[in-house]
Design a protein around this motif. Sequence first.
Motif, short mmCIF file in Angstrom:
data_model
loop_
_atom_site.label_atom_id
_atom_site.label_comp_id
_atom_site.label_asym_id
_atom_site.label_seq_id
_atom_site.Cartn_x
_atom_site.Cartn_y
_atom_site.Cartn_z
N GLN A 1 0.81 -1.21 0.00
CA GLN A 1 0.00 0.00 0.00
C GLN A 1 0.85 1.27 0.00
O GLN A 1 0.33 2.38 -0.23
CB GLN A 1 -0.92 0.01 1.23
CG GLN A 1 -2.04 -1.01 1.16
CD GLN A 1 -2.94 -0.77 -0.05
OE1 GLN A 1 -3.37 0.36 -0.31
NE2 GLN A 1 -3.22 -1.82 -0.80
N PHE A 2 2.17 1.11 0.22
CA PHE A 2 3.08 2.25 0.18
C PHE A 2 3.99 2.21 -1.06
O PHE A 2 5.00 2.91 -1.10
CB PHE A 2 3.96 2.28 1.43
CG PHE A 2 3.22 2.50 2.73
CD1 PHE A 2 2.22 3.46 2.83
CD2 PHE A 2 3.54 1.75 3.84
CE1 PHE A 2 1.55 3.66 4.03
CE2 PHE A 2 2.87 1.95 5.05
CZ PHE A 2 1.87 2.91 5.14
N SER A 3 3.65 1.44 -2.06
CA SER A 3 4.55 1.26 -3.20
C SER A 3 4.80 2.56 -3.96
O SER A 3 5.91 2.80 -4.46
CB SER A 3 4.03 0.18 -4.15
OG SER A 3 2.76 0.54 -4.67
N THR A 4 3.79 3.44 -4.06
CA THR A 4 4.01 4.72 -4.74
C THR A 4 4.94 5.60 -3.92
O THR A 4 5.80 6.31 -4.47
CB THR A 4 2.68 5.45 -5.00
OG1 THR A 4 1.78 4.57 -5.68
CG2 THR A 4 2.90 6.67 -5.86
N MET A 5 4.80 5.57 -2.61
CA MET A 5 5.71 6.33 -1.77
C MET A 5 7.14 5.82 -1.93
O MET A 5 8.09 6.61 -1.96
CB MET A 5 5.29 6.27 -0.31
CG MET A 5 6.13 7.19 0.58
SD MET A 5 5.57 7.27 2.29
CE MET A 5 6.68 8.52 2.92
N VAL A 6 7.29 4.51 -2.03
CA VAL A 6 8.62 3.94 -2.27
C VAL A 6 9.20 4.49 -3.57
O VAL A 6 10.37 4.88 -3.64
CB VAL A 6 8.57 2.40 -2.31
CG1 VAL A 6 9.90 1.82 -2.77
CG2 VAL A 6 8.20 1.84 -0.94
N SER A 7 8.36 4.52 -4.62
CA SER A 7 8.82 5.07 -5.91
C SER A 7 9.23 6.53 -5.77
O SER A 7 10.22 6.97 -6.39
CB SER A 7 7.71 4.94 -6.96
OG SER A 7 7.40 3.59 -7.20
N ALA A 8 8.50 7.28 -4.95
CA ALA A 8 8.84 8.68 -4.74
C ALA A 8 10.15 8.82 -3.96
O ALA A 8 11.04 9.60 -4.34
CB ALA A 8 7.72 9.38 -3.99
N LEU A 9 10.29 8.05 -2.90
CA LEU A 9 11.50 8.13 -2.07
C LEU A 9 12.75 7.71 -2.82
O LEU A 9 13.85 8.20 -2.53
CB LEU A 9 11.33 7.24 -0.82
CG LEU A 9 10.29 7.69 0.21
CD1 LEU A 9 10.07 6.59 1.24
CD2 LEU A 9 10.72 8.98 0.90
N THR A 10 12.59 6.80 -3.76
CA THR A 10 13.75 6.25 -4.47
C THR A 10 13.93 6.84 -5.86
O THR A 10 14.75 6.35 -6.64
CB THR A 10 13.63 4.72 -4.59
OG1 THR A 10 12.41 4.38 -5.28
CG2 THR A 10 13.65 4.05 -3.23
N ARG A 11 13.15 7.87 -6.20
CA ARG A 11 13.32 8.51 -7.52
C ARG A 11 14.75 9.02 -7.64
O ARG A 11 15.33 9.52 -6.67
CB ARG A 11 12.30 9.64 -7.70
CG ARG A 11 11.90 9.86 -9.15
CD ARG A 11 10.80 10.87 -9.29
NE ARG A 11 11.27 12.26 -9.19
CZ ARG A 11 10.53 13.33 -9.47
NH1 ARG A 11 9.26 13.17 -9.85
NH2 ARG A 11 11.03 14.55 -9.35
N SER A 12 15.32 8.90 -8.80
CA SER A 12 16.76 9.13 -8.97
C SER A 12 17.22 10.54 -8.62
O SER A 12 18.39 10.76 -8.29
CB SER A 12 17.17 8.81 -10.42
OG SER A 12 16.46 9.64 -11.33
N ASP A 13 16.31 11.52 -8.67
CA ASP A 13 16.70 12.90 -8.36
C ASP A 13 16.42 13.30 -6.91
O ASP A 13 16.51 14.46 -6.54
CB ASP A 13 16.02 13.87 -9.32
CG ASP A 13 14.49 13.76 -9.29
OD1 ASP A 13 13.98 12.81 -8.65
OD2 ASP A 13 13.82 14.60 -9.90
N MET A 14 16.09 12.31 -6.08
CA MET A 14 15.82 12.57 -4.66
C MET A 14 17.07 12.34 -3.81
O MET A 14 17.98 11.62 -4.22
CB MET A 14 14.70 11.65 -4.16
CG MET A 14 13.30 11.97 -4.68
SD MET A 14 12.69 13.59 -4.17
CE MET A 14 12.85 14.50 -5.71
N PRO A 15 17.11 12.93 -2.61
CA PRO A 15 18.16 12.54 -1.65
C PRO A 15 18.00 11.05 -1.33
O PRO A 15 16.98 10.44 -1.67
CB PRO A 15 17.85 13.41 -0.43
CG PRO A 15 17.01 14.52 -0.93
CD PRO A 15 16.23 13.98 -2.08
#
Length: 318
Positions: free
Chosen positions: A186-200
Amino acid sequence: MRNLIKPLLFSGVVMMCMTSCDDNGTEDMMMTNKTTYELVASDSNLTSLKSAIDKAGLSATLNQSGTFTLFAPTNAAFSTFLQANGYASLNDVPAAMLKTLLMNHVLGSEMKASAIATGYVSTMAMGSASSTKNISMFINTSSGVKINGMSNVVQTDIDANNGVIHKVDAVIALPTVTTQIMANPQFSTMVSALTRSDMPNFTAILSGSANAPFTVFAPTNSGFASLLTELNLSALSAIPQATLESALKYHVVAGSNKASTDLTNNITLTTLQGTTFKITNSGGVKVTDKYNRVSNVLTADIQCNNGIIHAIDKVLLP
């Protein structure tokens, strides 16, 4: 003569059945008369677990009366754990750390395989983030039974007189905030956001101890979907870098493990992003962001070793 044969045959069948039933009953009784610790000690595939229990001083705990559920790592699971963490043997693992780790495999209530369902349960481990809330375990039954996204149940319902044992194929490490966010689909989109290549490197930040403990308000997949609709964007990748980074930091409160009991009405929390949001608890716990957008807490108190997570139904905007 024929009249005698039939009764004799019938008696023989009855006696065989009675003998068989007695034998099985005795075997079952012997099985259920063993504690979880005794069953571990008698299993050649759990010798490493037995040694770990002894070193951690937990043999008395698992020998006492109770209704425990023990997720028991196999010998192979312990070998992998030791190698992955740079330990030559169990002797090198600090006893206090080993005790917490093992209690992370134990539930205080009996949960047979038929009762296992997707969701959170509370272990008997107490982590470093809180001295009052036990560490949570996420069980996913969508394909077999997977615990915290890292360990699979490989054998179920080994019955003991003080609970039940399920064997697992990996040692269940103490979960961090990152662990529990990644484990729950249920948090898979948040995981994608946290791990986006341009993120810390948010996964490293939320799995570490610097600035911990963390209180994270984690939007579900539907929360992110609603945000994209609200912003008229086609995908997560369309959110500008600065906007996404700022928003993700806005969901994190550093240096505090705020359980639901700490989320009192009208308190203001300062986030990792630097600004604040307000908590209200009338009709359930709610979070009001800078733009007066209100998000509801759906699942509270997902306790991790380095913080706590509350699932929310809307992405907060700073």
